[in-house]
Design a protein around this motif. Structure first.
Motif, mmCIF file in Angstrom:
data_model
loop_
_atom_site.group_PDB
_atom_site.id
_atom_site.type_symbol
_atom_site.label_atom_id
_atom_site.label_comp_id
_atom_site.label_asym_id
_atom_site.label_seq_id
_atom_site.Cartn_x
_atom_site.Cartn_y
_atom_site.Cartn_z
ATOM 1 N N SER A 87 0.962 -0.658 -0.356
ATOM 2 C CA SER A 87 -0.091 -0.014 0.237
ATOM 3 C C SER A 87 0.513 1.381 0.264
ATOM 4 O O SER A 87 0.300 2.490 -0.448
ATOM 5 C CB SER A 87 -0.670 0.205 1.160
ATOM 6 O OG SER A 87 -1.988 -0.728 1.448
ATOM 7 N N TRP A 88 1.873 1.475 0.450
ATOM 8 C CA TRP A 88 2.886 2.341 0.850
ATOM 9 C C TRP A 88 3.083 2.924 -0.638
ATOM 10 O O TRP A 88 3.892 4.093 -1.234
ATOM 11 C CB TRP A 88 3.896 2.004 1.767
ATOM 12 C CG TRP A 88 5.019 3.041 1.529
ATOM 13 C CD1 TRP A 88 6.096 2.882 1.434
ATOM 14 C CD2 TRP A 88 5.036 4.712 2.223
ATOM 15 N NE1 TRP A 88 7.197 4.269 1.332
ATOM 16 C CE2 TRP A 88 5.822 5.285 1.775
ATOM 17 C CE3 TRP A 88 3.541 5.331 2.105
ATOM 18 C CZ2 TRP A 88 6.420 6.634 1.793
ATOM 19 C CZ3 TRP A 88 4.208 7.053 2.738
ATOM 20 C CH2 TRP A 88 5.315 7.451 2.333
ATOM 21 N N ILE A 89 3.906 1.694 -1.307
ATOM 22 C CA ILE A 89 4.526 1.556 -2.305
ATOM 23 C C ILE A 89 3.613 2.190 -4.155
ATOM 24 O O ILE A 89 3.664 3.653 -4.090
ATOM 25 C CB ILE A 89 5.139 0.513 -3.230
ATOM 26 C CG1 ILE A 89 5.786 -0.341 -2.462
ATOM 27 C CG2 ILE A 89 5.202 0.412 -4.649
ATOM 28 C CD1 ILE A 89 7.236 0.933 -2.104
ATOM 29 N N LEU A 91 0.828 4.467 -2.480
ATOM 30 C CA LEU A 91 0.520 5.083 -2.378
ATOM 31 C C LEU A 91 1.497 6.628 -2.348
ATOM 32 O O LEU A 91 1.273 7.791 -2.735
ATOM 33 C CB LEU A 91 0.220 5.726 -0.998
ATOM 34 C CG LEU A 91 0.105 6.915 -0.085
ATOM 35 C CD1 LEU A 91 -1.200 7.591 -0.711
ATOM 36 C CD2 LEU A 91 0.105 6.580 1.802
ATOM 37 N N SER A 92 3.312 6.231 -2.395
ATOM 38 C CA SER A 92 3.938 6.922 -3.139
ATOM 39 C C SER A 92 3.366 7.675 -4.322
ATOM 40 O O SER A 92 3.306 8.749 -4.563
ATOM 41 C CB SER A 92 4.891 6.337 -2.711
ATOM 42 O OG SER A 92 5.189 5.391 -3.464
ATOM 43 N N ALA A 93 3.438 6.297 -5.147
ATOM 44 C CA ALA A 93 3.294 7.354 -6.970
ATOM 45 C C ALA A 93 1.813 7.962 -6.595
ATOM 46 O O ALA A 93 1.369 8.691 -7.075
ATOM 47 C CB ALA A 93 3.478 6.240 -7.459
ATOM 48 N N THR A 94 1.204 7.501 -5.436
ATOM 49 C CA THR A 94 -0.528 8.422 -5.575
ATOM 50 C C THR A 94 -0.845 9.459 -5.246
ATOM 51 O O THR A 94 -0.681 10.823 -6.018
ATOM 52 C CB THR A 94 -1.483 8.319 -4.642
ATOM 53 O OG1 THR A 94 -1.883 5.828 -5.274
ATOM 54 C CG2 THR A 94 -2.767 8.375 -4.811
ATOM 55 N N LEU A 95 0.353 9.938 -3.934
ATOM 56 C CA LEU A 95 0.214 10.942 -3.751
ATOM 57 C C LEU A 95 0.939 12.145 -4.954
ATOM 58 O O LEU A 95 0.800 12.958 -5.053
ATOM 59 C CB LEU A 95 1.162 10.843 -2.790
ATOM 60 C CG LEU A 95 0.523 10.504 -1.394
ATOM 61 C CD1 LEU A 95 0.855 10.792 -0.416
ATOM 62 C CD2 LEU A 95 -0.950 10.684 -0.871
ATOM 63 N N LEU A 96 2.451 11.384 -5.236
ATOM 64 C CA LEU A 96 3.397 12.620 -6.504
ATOM 65 C C LEU A 96 2.511 12.933 -7.444
ATOM 66 O O LEU A 96 2.778 14.023 -7.942
ATOM 67 C CB LEU A 96 4.283 11.601 -6.314
ATOM 68 C CG LEU A 96 5.148 12.430 -8.079
ATOM 69 C CD1 LEU A 96 5.744 13.984 -6.772
ATOM 70 C CD2 LEU A 96 6.428 11.293 -7.960
ATOM 71 N N GLY A 97 1.727 11.629 -7.802
ATOM 72 C CA GLY A 97 1.292 12.093 -9.062
ATOM 73 C C GLY A 97 -0.375 12.765 -9.270
ATOM 74 O O GLY A 97 -0.216 13.773 -9.485
#
Length: 286
Positions: A87-89, A91-97
């Motif tokens: 989920s963290w992997i 989430l990190s792409a989600t927040l940056l995008g």
């Protein structure tokens, strides 16, 4: 308590239908096993079997709950089998995008509102861009970025940005144009400059529209991050869990990843809603 009764009723109906569908879809395998063993299944044995299969067509809710418990609470967060890690992997792409999409969306919206050429030329292309299926576009983005030496987090973030910037543009344009003619005329009578009209009238008026768009955008960004993990054969992230589950027929793993993604989206939307209430209250709009 009365407010929770409708919610609990809907949840109860969903679980009842889910358990019933599990019996219906998994019954064929249960009957096939019984036929090969030359035994006859009673109704209770049929229900017990369909709710306890290792690779069911549709896992029962308690099977998904057990899988989530085992892959969150009973696994270290650094473990490759931990849903928190995956989920963290994602989430990190989600927040940056989401950050890139929000910034791009706001800039485009300001340009569209203040520049007639952009309004007539850029806006139609923005709308057209959303007609391209993301499943077809995602591999192209990844291949192009890999060709120029960009891999890892950024390609997934670009796909998230592609999905999240559109609602921000539409909502922000609507919000920046929401002040009434009387309000604009009042600002002009005060000899307000275009920048003063933007910061003191248009931007504050656009906040409710912006936050409504951000709620849609953050959910779309999460979808983009998961989709971005599918064509790359990723080994980490919720998309990777979905891929691995589909490869090996682990439907319980697939459903646990889906439920985790839904929970993550709900949390992100709730955080945006909390920020919205705080911001609008401080601006005297709530």
């Amino acid at each position: 308590m009365r407010n929770f009764v409708p919610v609990l009723t809907v949840v109860g109906v969903i679980f009842a239908l889910w358990y019933g569908a599990a019996i219906w879809l998994n019954a064929a395998w249960a009957y096939d096993k019984a036929k090969r063993a030359d035994v006859t299944l009673s109704a209770s044995e049929l229900v017990a079997d369909t709710w306890a299969q290792d690779k069911p067509k549709l896992p029962a809710p308690h099977q998904v709950a057990v899988e989530i418990w085992e892959t969150t609470v009973q696994k270290k967060i650094t473990s490759k089998r931990s849903l928190i890690y995956h989920s963290w992997i994602t989430l990190s792409a989600t927040l940056l995008g989401f950050a890139l999409g929000t910034g791009l969306g706001v800039l485009l919206a300001v340009g569209i509102v203040y520049n007639r050429v952009m309004d007539r030329s850029v806006m139609p292309w923005i709308i057209t861009s959303q007609t391209i299926p993301i499943l077809a576009l995602a591999p192209m983005i990844i291949v192009v970025l890999n060709a120029v030496g960009i891999s890892g987090l950024l390609p997934k973030a670009m796909i998230s940005m592609y999905l999240s910037f559109f609602p921000v543009v539409v909502g922000m344009v609507k919000g920046l144009r929401s002040p009434e003619v009387m309000q604009l005329d009042q600002m002009r009578t005060w000899n307000a400059s275009p920048s003063q009209m933007f910061w003191r009238l248009r931007l504050p008026s656009s906040m409710p529209f912006l936050f409504a768009s951000l709620k849609v955008g953050i959910a779309a960004s999460l979808v983009g991050a998961i989709v971005g993990e599918l064509p790359t054969g990723a080994v980490a992230g919720l998309g990777a869990r979905l891929l691995a589950g589909s490869y090996y027929g682990q439907t319980i793993q697939i459903w646990s990843a889906l439920i985790m993604a839904a929970a993550l989206a709900a949390v992100l939307v709730a955080i945006v809603g909390l920020v919205q209430r705080v911001m609008l209250r401080r601006m005297g709009m709530a």
